[in-house]
Design a protein around this motif. Sequence first.
Motif, PDB file in Angstrom:
ATOM      1  N   THR A  29       0.822  -1.208   0.000  1.00  0.00           N
ATOM      2  CA  THR A  29       0.000   0.000   0.000  1.00  0.00           C
ATOM      3  C   THR A  29       0.849   1.247   0.000  1.00  0.00           C
ATOM      4  O   THR A  29       0.504   2.243  -0.619  1.00  0.00           O
ATOM      5  CB  THR A  29      -0.934   0.003   1.210  1.00  0.00           C
ATOM      6  N   ASN A  48     -14.124   5.472  -5.063  1.00  0.00           N
ATOM      7  CA  ASN A  48     -12.900   5.010  -4.406  1.00  0.00           C
ATOM      8  C   ASN A  48     -12.345   6.036  -3.431  1.00  0.00           C
ATOM      9  O   ASN A  48     -11.760   5.671  -2.408  1.00  0.00           O
ATOM     10  CB  ASN A  48     -11.849   4.574  -5.421  1.00  0.00           C
ATOM     11  N   CYS A  51     -14.324   5.470  -0.243  1.00  0.00           N
ATOM     12  CA  CYS A  51     -13.897   4.262   0.459  1.00  0.00           C
ATOM     13  C   CYS A  51     -12.560   4.473   1.156  1.00  0.00           C
ATOM     14  O   CYS A  51     -12.348   3.989   2.273  1.00  0.00           O
ATOM     15  CB  CYS A  51     -13.806   3.091  -0.518  1.00  0.00           C
ATOM     16  N   TRP A  52     -11.650   5.175   0.513  1.00  0.00           N
ATOM     17  CA  TRP A  52     -10.359   5.482   1.154  1.00  0.00           C
ATOM     18  C   TRP A  52     -10.552   6.416   2.342  1.00  0.00           C
ATOM     19  O   TRP A  52      -9.955   6.223   3.401  1.00  0.00           O
ATOM     20  CB  TRP A  52      -9.411   6.129   0.145  1.00  0.00           C
ATOM     21  N   PHE A  59      -8.720  -0.661   6.827  1.00  0.00           N
ATOM     22  CA  PHE A  59      -9.337  -1.316   5.677  1.00  0.00           C
ATOM     23  C   PHE A  59      -9.511  -2.819   5.833  1.00  0.00           C
ATOM     24  O   PHE A  59     -10.173  -3.440   5.020  1.00  0.00           O
ATOM     25  CB  PHE A  59      -8.532  -1.012   4.405  1.00  0.00           C
ATOM     26  N   CYS A  71     -17.909  -0.851  -0.529  1.00  0.00           N
ATOM     27  CA  CYS A  71     -16.496  -0.562  -0.286  1.00  0.00           C
ATOM     28  C   CYS A  71     -15.754  -1.840   0.084  1.00  0.00           C
ATOM     29  O   CYS A  71     -14.604  -2.042  -0.322  1.00  0.00           O
ATOM     30  CB  CYS A  71     -16.335   0.487   0.822  1.00  0.00           C
ATOM     31  N   TRP A  75     -12.347  -3.111  -1.681  1.00  0.00           N
ATOM     32  CA  TRP A  75     -11.087  -3.357  -0.974  1.00  0.00           C
ATOM     33  C   TRP A  75     -10.624  -4.801  -1.182  1.00  0.00           C
ATOM     34  O   TRP A  75      -9.414  -5.059  -1.345  1.00  0.00           O
ATOM     35  CB  TRP A  75     -11.237  -3.078   0.520  1.00  0.00           C
ATOM     36  N   PRO A  79      -6.997  -3.357  -3.225  1.00  0.00           N
ATOM     37  CA  PRO A  79      -6.836  -2.190  -2.355  1.00  0.00           C
ATOM     38  C   PRO A  79      -6.212  -0.986  -3.062  1.00  0.00           C
ATOM     39  O   PRO A  79      -6.439   0.161  -2.676  1.00  0.00           O
ATOM     40  CB  PRO A  79      -5.918  -2.704  -1.231  1.00  0.00           C
ATOM     41  N   MET A  82      -8.200   2.075  -4.065  1.00  0.00           N
ATOM     42  CA  MET A  82      -8.444   3.120  -3.070  1.00  0.00           C
ATOM     43  C   MET A  82      -7.190   3.916  -2.766  1.00  0.00           C
ATOM     44  O   MET A  82      -7.227   5.142  -2.691  1.00  0.00           O
ATOM     45  CB  MET A  82      -9.004   2.497  -1.783  1.00  0.00           C
TER      46      MET A  82
END
Length: 358
Positions: A29, A48, A51-52, A59, A71, A75, A79, A82
């Motif tokens: 990430t 997105n 969701c982030w 997450f 969401c 994810w 991932p 996002m």
Amino acid sequence: MSIISRSRRIPLVGGLLATGAAAVLLLTTVLAVPASAHGSVVDPASRNYGCWQRWGSDFQNPNMATQDPMCWQAWQDNPNAMWNWNGLFREGVAGNHQGAIPNGQLCSGGRTENGRYRSLDTPGAWRTTNVANNFRVRFFDQASHGADYIRVYVTKQGFNALSSPLRWEDLELAGQIGNTPASQWTPTTGGVQIDIPTNAPGRTGRHIVYTIWQASHTDQSYYLCSDVNFGGSNPTTPPTTPPTTPPTTPPTTPPGGSAGCTATYRSTGQWSGGFQGEVQVTAGSTAIKGWTVTWTFPSGQQITSSWNATVTSSGSTVTARNAGYNGALAAGGTTSFGFTGSTTGTPAAPTPTCTATA
């Protein structure tokens, strides 16, 4: 905006702790954060980005599956969709958006970036933002690219956002701006932002707002889906003490009688040598089919670009006529249009007048 990785073990769905897997995921990430930032719609939030914003720091929380299921599926699918909320773009489209993006793939930009954003195309109960039929879309540009144009579409009344994949024929243009350099956007933390006035009459319930941002620095087109719920206006707080003195003069009748309209100007931005303004048009006590707004600028001010209206100038006189999609207004209905201009001094606020076509 920055993404902060927590240095803690991450609980997996089954309740097991997998330290090695967690470390790999955190490294992934971190590496997924784009080296050069771009932008997205932040209000109403793109799928997105929302969701982030809601789950970026948590997450792996299994509660997401029931609290925010769309969401959750995004994810689980990837991932990076996002983490890279600001990178949903395609290059080299040359304005042929419908040719580049098939029906059913609008929210992912045609499965751009090797399908990274494909989960965003999934129909379902995405979190919505309550909006009125006249609202604004706020676009955040993290790299200050500016725009050749931004176009905002809204799904037609009757579209079922819960079960229907989004198609081009489901959309109607509801707002747009033309060429607007980043220097004319509003500075904010981490970049610049701009509001696009949007008008979607006749909408109720759940809908999708689809935004196309054509960035100015190269042929780079961004495609963003936001989920909204029409029918909730933004409530205002009533005064704590009611007025005790009645108005000294009765309200005036707008020009043109009961089928008239009024226009109100407000400044939305100012910089050295330029400014941005917005005019709200309000129908009178009966519906209208169209409107024309005029005003006179002081010497040294002139229009450079406009949106949501056809704006022409003759000397210092400016005339704005409705676009094809925002001329018809119900009794008391409103719409708005905006413009940028150049000035040799401090821009003065014009006093617009409105004429309606009944």
